[in-house]
Design an enzyme around this catalytic site. Structure first.
Site, PDB file in Angstrom:
ATOM      1  N   CYS A  83      18.754   3.692   7.340  1.00 22.37           N
ATOM      2  CA  CYS A  83      19.115   5.047   6.913  1.00 22.37           C
ATOM      3  C   CYS A  83      19.787   5.798   8.078  1.00 22.37           C
ATOM      4  O   CYS A  83      20.821   5.370   8.563  1.00 22.37           O
ATOM      5  CB  CYS A  83      17.911   5.789   6.347  1.00 22.37           C
ATOM      6  SG  CYS A  83      18.403   7.227   5.343  1.00 22.37           S
ATOM      7  N   HIS A 195      16.774   2.260   2.109  1.00 21.48           N
ATOM      8  CA  HIS A 195      15.461   1.986   2.687  1.00 21.48           C
ATOM      9  C   HIS A 195      14.908   0.680   2.115  1.00 21.48           C
ATOM     10  O   HIS A 195      14.373   0.675   1.000  1.00 21.48           O
ATOM     11  CB  HIS A 195      14.483   3.124   2.360  1.00 21.48           C
ATOM     12  CG  HIS A 195      14.732   4.378   3.124  1.00 21.48           C
ATOM     13  ND1 HIS A 195      14.199   4.596   4.375  1.00 21.48           N
ATOM     14  CD2 HIS A 195      15.457   5.477   2.820  1.00 21.48           C
ATOM     15  CE1 HIS A 195      14.586   5.791   4.808  1.00 21.48           C
ATOM     16  NE2 HIS A 195      15.354   6.339   3.889  1.00 21.48           N
ATOM     17  N   GLU A 197      12.243  -0.819   2.923  1.00 27.06           N
ATOM     18  CA  GLU A 197      10.791  -0.704   2.816  1.00 27.06           C
ATOM     19  C   GLU A 197      10.361   0.076   1.575  1.00 27.06           C
ATOM     20  O   GLU A 197       9.173   0.058   1.210  1.00 27.06           O
ATOM     21  CB  GLU A 197      10.212  -0.053   4.074  1.00 27.06           C
ATOM     22  CG  GLU A 197      10.405   1.433   4.213  1.00 27.06           C
ATOM     23  CD  GLU A 197      11.769   1.860   4.736  1.00 27.06           C
ATOM     24  OE1 GLU A 197      11.915   3.055   5.056  1.00 27.06           O
ATOM     25  OE2 GLU A 197      12.683   1.007   4.819  1.00 27.06           O
TER      26      GLU A 197
END
Length: 214
Positions: A83, A195, A197
């Site tokens: 990001c 992202h 994750e």
């Protein structure tokens, strides 16, 4: 067999526990720290980034992040920026600031506001990954989770097309108002605008691809 060690660089960029948990789930031994020695010695360095470009750069400078990243890359040691942790790898950003703030400058160009009717770009989107991508091996047709208002709208270095050197960057694109750079694989330097994750099974698979390659 020992697990690859990953440091998530803790320089004050929001809640990064989700990144730690995701990396642990794909088999990495993870440490969340700002310790420069640990960040230099680990198998892989994960550089998060949430919020304002200029605030992230200030935090990185306070943690000696630009030097750590430069030393690692000079030695061919893997780094993954996510990001705003990707955006800071460019020369700078057009995001408003009281004073101009330079990025780390690993790649040329400015990060710019997305030319879309509604920003931020928040939610799931597919990407267009090039052939031979390590990160997107097995998930090139999947969607990933984005939360951002700024991105690199151009790429100012040559890209791999089968005729260029193997070290030439592989660039993945996405579209929201206009095409923008969604990910880059450039030797030991990796980055995603989304992202991983927070991108479910596809994001975990992508992180596992990176961890396995360390």
């Amino acid at each position: 067999m020992s697990r690859n060690n990953v440091v998530v660089l803790d320089y004050g960029s929001g809640n990064v526990r989700s990144a730690v948990r995701a990396l642990e789930r794909v088999g990495a031994s993870v440490e969340l720290t700002a310790d420069p020695a640990a960040a230099l010695a680990c198998d892989g360095l994960f550089v998060p980034g949430v919020g304002n470009f200029h605030a992230c750069m200030a935090g990185l400078r306070g943690a000696d992040g630009p030097r750590i990243i430069d030393v690692r890359l000079s030695g061919g040691r893997p780094v993954l920026g996510v990001c705003v942790g990707m955006q800071v790898l460019f020369d700078g950003s057009s995001e408003p600031s009281a004073a101009p703030v330079e990025g780390i400058g690993e790649w040329p160009g400015l990060v710019q506001r997305l030319p879309a009717p509604v920003v931020p770009h928040m939610g799931w989107n597919t990407v267009s990954a090039p052939a031979g991508s390590l990160l997107f091996d097995g998930v090139a047709d999947q969607s990933f989770y984005f939360v951002h208002s700024y991105a690199a709208l151009t790429w100012d270095l040559p890209v791999a097309d089968g005729h260029l050197a193997a070290a030439t960057p592989l660039v993945t694109w996405c579209d929201y108002g206009a095409p923008f750079v969604a990910a880059v694989e450039n030797g030991p330097l990796f980055a995603t605008q989304f992202h991983p994750e927070k991108s479910g099974d596809a994001g975990l698979h992508l992180l596992e691809n990176w961890v396995r390659a360390l």
